[in-house]
Design a protein around this motif. Structure first.
Motif, short mmCIF file in Angstrom:
data_model
loop_
_atom_site.label_atom_id
_atom_site.label_comp_id
_atom_site.label_asym_id
_atom_site.label_seq_id
_atom_site.Cartn_x
_atom_site.Cartn_y
_atom_site.Cartn_z
N CYS A 121 0.82 -1.22 0.00
CA CYS A 121 0.00 0.00 0.00
C CYS A 121 0.86 1.26 0.00
N LEU A 175 -5.00 3.18 -2.35
CA LEU A 175 -6.24 3.50 -1.66
C LEU A 175 -6.85 4.82 -2.08
N GLU A 229 -8.31 -4.43 12.64
CA GLU A 229 -7.93 -3.29 11.81
C GLU A 229 -6.42 -3.23 11.59
N PHE A 286 -6.29 -4.28 5.54
CA PHE A 286 -7.50 -4.19 4.71
C PHE A 286 -8.63 -3.41 5.40
N GLY A 295 -11.48 -0.99 5.75
CA GLY A 295 -12.42 -0.46 4.78
C GLY A 295 -12.76 -1.41 3.66
N PHE A 296 -12.09 -2.57 3.58
CA PHE A 296 -12.37 -3.55 2.54
C PHE A 296 -13.53 -4.46 2.97
N GLU A 297 -14.18 -5.03 1.97
CA GLU A 297 -15.25 -5.99 2.21
C GLU A 297 -14.93 -7.28 1.47
N TRP A 346 -12.90 -6.09 -1.89
CA TRP A 346 -13.09 -4.81 -2.59
C TRP A 346 -13.27 -3.69 -1.59
N ARG A 347 -13.03 -2.49 -2.08
CA ARG A 347 -13.18 -1.28 -1.26
C ARG A 347 -13.78 -0.19 -2.13
#
Length: 976
Positions: free
Chosen positions: A479, A497, A545, A548, A550-552, A588-589
């Motif tokens: 990232c 991001l 946390e 990832f 905020g990712f689903e 995904w985010r």
């Protein structure tokens, strides 16, 4: 914005602009990355029944006629023809490779000019307009010589300057004539910049010089900019998307003219003039980095453009609407295998064809050659297998392929959507040993589809159940280090991001913790996936946390994808008996995403992994052209009213920054906040000080170095991180006191004042970045010495002051820090699997560094992999490598002769020779245990030759192989 409006302002009453496009002139066999010049070709229609291509350059987005400069003209007449290169992939006529730009050759009599146009709908429209301009328009009867008198108003002869004739080789791809007709005599006029962007200062043999013809500046055209560097930008308009590209080249220009048919005899002194002109061009050529991100960057925007962009972004909901598209994402760890079965069970598993495919592979090639070199035949094999297995009910185009060793990502799109893809970029980052090796890491593609920015990542993270912290670190490294250069190259690059939508797939390697294999298999028989997932490392780390954020991820209701016996659906029956795990994942985010399915594909048995796929329905922002135009016009009108009314003003949160106890390879950051307290938006930039090449010292970075602060409804503030990071390139000067943690930054407001920021701090000396000679003189850890003593020791070899007791009379044979690391590995790691291939943890490296620099604790902390990586970093940071730069060339020359290699080593300075022999002996000892550590001569030679025999300049592949051959003699033979 349609730049034809700005262009029309420069034209006379009888000329109308039809269409605008941009091209890159190919100057050497189609090498588009390194040898291209970006210009803009504009096509106009004139009521004199003659159409022509005009060439313009411009520094910024062309809003008015003052922003463009006319550079040349190409008449479209009876002998004009265009040859377009197609991109049929692998001979499969239903697959086209569209990620590369379209290549086009313009023919006019005995002249050819090859150009590159960006892929997309606008290029096709441009070519169709060119073809329409020619089709059926025979302005002159056969044999009649056209005079093109209308060109005279643009011409101005200048005998002191030269021009270039260019005859280009045929296109390598299949070509189709758009129009092919009998050629007659014609005039051709075109001017180009004179600084070719070539990787070497030698022009191709087909570039020749002719007497120069210049353009006469019209009153409406902007004169050439006095700056020796100019940014030539071009704008490609597709539906709902804008794309600009720029490149820095010399403003000095040349043009070429083909005289009339009657002038075929070469003038006197022609050959001499050719040679002189070519030599002059060679002398005037300049080097430029062939970084694809730089080549594709947008031009440098001014304050007005940023204001427009900001206001458009704020009001995006007014002129956009959502439309759903289907995205197929697939991930497959193929364990180094070749395709043995059709992939249709995986890639054609949906009832309807998806709009886009993103297909990721890991462990594409596990051979040592693929690990250390870039080429692998398996790329082509798997690429063909994928292309043949896409959904049969649609035609797809291959947009992009990006690969890092065994990590590969393929991007396909339905052909009807291809025209709406723009701003395509691909990058990769390795997270293997020393943060460089590509056995682990990620590849990524970012692009703009209609009005949505999308980034797709394919990653392969660290293996083994207990290494979840290493996987977390890999994710964070990806990232932070995988960056896409922004359209404006002076702005900070875009991180993963910072996109509307991020799709992440790959072998993430997170396992099931705290369960034995029998218990896992028992729960799998019951299909109790919910209980199993409570032990899933990835879900635990997301809940904490740690990664990832905020990712689903969709619900997992399929069997684990790892590990199976190859060729079967049986769980691992090998001696290791791996615990089944969901290693292969898709996340995904972003907003407006609905998952339609998430599944594994048990029918594929090529690998010890099963492929996984996800079908996502994603709402993409579409542009309403009428609403967009109306909004744009309103913004421009409001800016016209407020321009020059107020001076921008900001308040700084602080002006002094102190970084305490800076250490080697340990990041420190302080935040500066800018508050916009003025009445208008403002643009800021850190600027260079007088006689300095950059705005800051190499160990300091401002992120971002340039930005824009809105005024009004948006929060009128902006954070800037001032970051200090000392690496191998800066450590040596800081260790010796030649540089200090001191700098002054100049923050400039456009149309406003300058602010001066003070940066200070102290650096803790380290054995990393210190010379072998210095370290052999030290009895105690380096941080027990004063900086004055280290400086005196480096400059004269004599101690100074009270620290003289820390200097030994007789130098050590080798640095004690080197001995500590090697001794630790010799006692603990000779049978360690993947030694020097598996990276360590950054936190452990910092503990090892502190132990070596301070002497506490007595024994080295951390894992064997962390100590091994610390050893490599120590060798990499040496200011003078183990084999001094002065002997590098001699090593290359004798690399094939073992006795001569031994002779070169005997000439090394004594402490360098001791280190060389000591390391070679240690590595030979490791090779005795290759059955356990999987090391061989090739792996060790590749890793250590790059550190012990560093090139004083840029090292090419041939030199790299010679250094490996040189060092192999000391691993195979006992030359001591």
């Amino acid at each position: 914005m349609d730049q034809s409006v700005a262009i029309q302002e420069t034209l006379s009453k009888d000329e109308n602009c039809i269409i605008v496009s941009f091209v890159a002139f190919l100057l050497k066999g189609g090498n588009t990355q390194k040898n291209s010049i970006n210009l803009q070709i504009l096509m106009f229609f004139c009521f004199l029944s003659i159409q022509r291509l005009f060439v313009f350059t411009h520094r910024r987005m062309a809003i008015t006629g003052e922003d463009v400069t006319l550079d040349g003209i190409i008449p479209i007449s009876s002998d004009f023809a265009v040859v377009e290169g197609t991109n049929v992939f692998f001979g499969l006529h239903h697959i086209f490779f569209i990620g590369a730009d379209t290549r086009v050759r313009l023919n006019l009599h005995d002249w050819e000019l090859e150009v590159r146009l960006p892929f997309g709908s606008h290029t096709r429209l441009f070519l169709s307009e060119v073809n329409r301009a020619w089709s059926g328009k025979t302005y002159f009867s056969p044999g009649e010589e056209p005079k093109f008198e209308w060109l005279q108003k643009y011409r101005k002869a200048n005998k002191d300057q030269s021009v270039v004739k260019q005859t280009l080789a045929p296109l390598g791809s299949t070509s189709a004539k758009i129009s092919q007709h009998k050629k007659t005599g014609n005039n051709l006029f075109l001017s180009l910049p004179s600084t070719f962007l070539s990787p070497a200062p030698i022009l191709p043999s087909y570039v020749h010089t002719l007497p120069r013809v210049d353009l006469e500046q019209t009153t409406s055209s902007r004169p050439p900019h006095p700056d020796p560097l100019i940014r030539l930008q071009s704008l490609c308009l597709t539906k709902g998307a804008k794309q600009s590209r720029s490149i820095a080249i010399s403003v000095e220009s040349f043009c070429f003219v083909r005289p009339g048919r009657q002038s075929k005899a070469k003038p006197e002194g022609w050959e001499e003039l050719k040679r002189e002109g070519r030599d002059d061009l060679v002398r005037n050529s300049s080097h430029m980095a062939s970084n694809k991100a730089t080549m594709l960057a947008m031009p440098q925007f001014g304050l007005r453009d940023n204001l427009i962009r900001c206001e458009l972004l704020k009001n995006e909901d007014i002129y956009t609407y959502l439309e759903n598209f289907s995205f197929f994402l697939g991930s497959y760890n193929v364990n180094g295998q070749t395709p043995k079965e059709s992939l249709r069970l995986w890639l054609s598993s949906t009832s309807t064809p998806p709009d886009m495919y993103f297909v990721g592979f890991q462990e594409l090639d596990l051979s040592k050659e693929a690990f250390f070199f870039t080429d692998t035949p398996k790329e082509t094999e798997w690429l063909r297998a994928v292309s043949e297995s896409l959904h049969p009910d649609a035609k797809y185009a291959l947009v992009k392929l990006v690969r890092l060793v065994g990590i590969m990502l393929l991007f396909y799109v339905k052909k009807e959507h291809a025209e709406h893809i723009s701003e395509l970029e691909a990058e990769n980052v390795g997270t293997g040993i020393m943060g460089r090796m590509g056995n682990k890491g990620a590849v990524a593609i970012r692009f703009r589809f209609h009005n949505s920015d999308i980034c797709v990542v394919n990653s392969h993270l660290a293996a083994h159940t207990e290494e979840y912290e290493r996987r977390n670190q890999d994710y964070k490294d990806i990232c932070s280090r995988l960056l896409f250069r922004q359209n404006d190259p002076t702005l900070a690059p875009l991180s993963i991001l910072r996109h509307n939508l991020v799709l992440w797939l790959g072998d993430l390697n997170y396992r099931l913790s705290d369960l034995d294999v029998d218990r896992v298999k028992e729960l799998l028989v019951k299909k109790d996936f919910e209980t199993l997932q409570s032990y899933d490392q990835l879900k635990r780390q997301i809940d904490e946390e740690a990664v990832f954020v905020g990712f689903e991820e969709g619900d997992i209701d399929f069997l684990p994808t790892y590990k199976y016996d190859t060729g079967s659906d049986q769980w691992d029956t090998s001696e290791k008996c791996r615990v089944p795990a969901w290693c292969d994942r898709i996340l995904w985010r972003g907003k407006n995403v609905r998952q339609l399915h998430y599944q594994s594909h048990m029918g594929l048995r090529t690998s010890d992994h099963k492929p996984v796929s996800s079908l996502l329905e994603i709402g993409i922002k579409m542009v309403n052209e009428d609403s967009y135009k109306k909004m744009f016009e309103e913004i421009v009108r409001s800016l016209d009213k407020m321009e020059n009314e107020c001076i921008p003003s900001v308040t700084l949160s602080r002006r002094e920054f102190n970084f305490k106890d800076v250490k080697f390879m340990q990041h420190q950051a302080e935040t500066l906040t800018l508050y916009n307290d003025g009445q208008v938006p403002c643009q800021f930039e850190f600027i260079q000080k007088l006689d300095e090449p950059t705005y800051c010292k190499p160990w300091l970075t401002a992120n971002p170095p340039k930005g824009f602060i809105a005024q009004g409804d948006l929060p009128p503030s902006h954070n800037i991180d001032l970051e200090v990071f000392v690496n191998r390139s800066t450590a040596a000067d800081l260790n010796t006191g030649h540089q200090q943690i001191e700098d002054i930054l100049v923050l400039h407001l456009e149309r406003g004042k300058d602010f001066f920021l003070s940066v200070s701090g102290n650096y803790l000396p380290s054995c990393f970045g210190s010379s072998i000679q210095t370290m052999c003189q030290l009895r105690d850890p380096i941080q027990d010495m004063s900086l004055e003593s280290i400086q005196a020791l480096v400059s004269s070899g004599q101690p100074a002051g009270d620290n003289s007791t820390l200097i030994i009379d007789k130098p050590l044979d080798i640095p004690k820090e080197l001995w500590q690391m090697v001794d630790h590995l010799y006692r603990n790691a000779t049978k360690q699997a993947e030694l020097f291939q598996q990276p360590g943890l950054r936190s452990e490296f910092q503990e090892i560094r502190d132990c070596l620099d301070t002497g506490m604790p007595d024994s080295l902390p951390g894992s064997n992999h962390s100590v091994a990586e610390a050893l490599l970093l120590f060798l990499d940071a040496l200011p003078e490598p183990v084999v001094p730069f002065s002997l590098y060339q001699q090593c290359l020359e004798c690399c094939s002769n073992p006795s001569q290699c031994k002779k070169v080593v005997s000439c090394l300075p004594q402490c360098h020779k001791n280190v060389f022999n000591y390391l070679a002996a240690f590595l030979r000892e490791l090779l005795k245990h290759s059955a356990y550590n999987s090391l061989d001569v090739n792996i060790l030679a590749t890793i250590f030759a790059a550190l012990l025999l560093r090139s004083p300049g840029k090292q090419d592949l041939a030199e790299k192989r010679k250094t490996q051959e040189f060092f192999q003699h000391f691993l195979i033979l006992d030359l001591s």
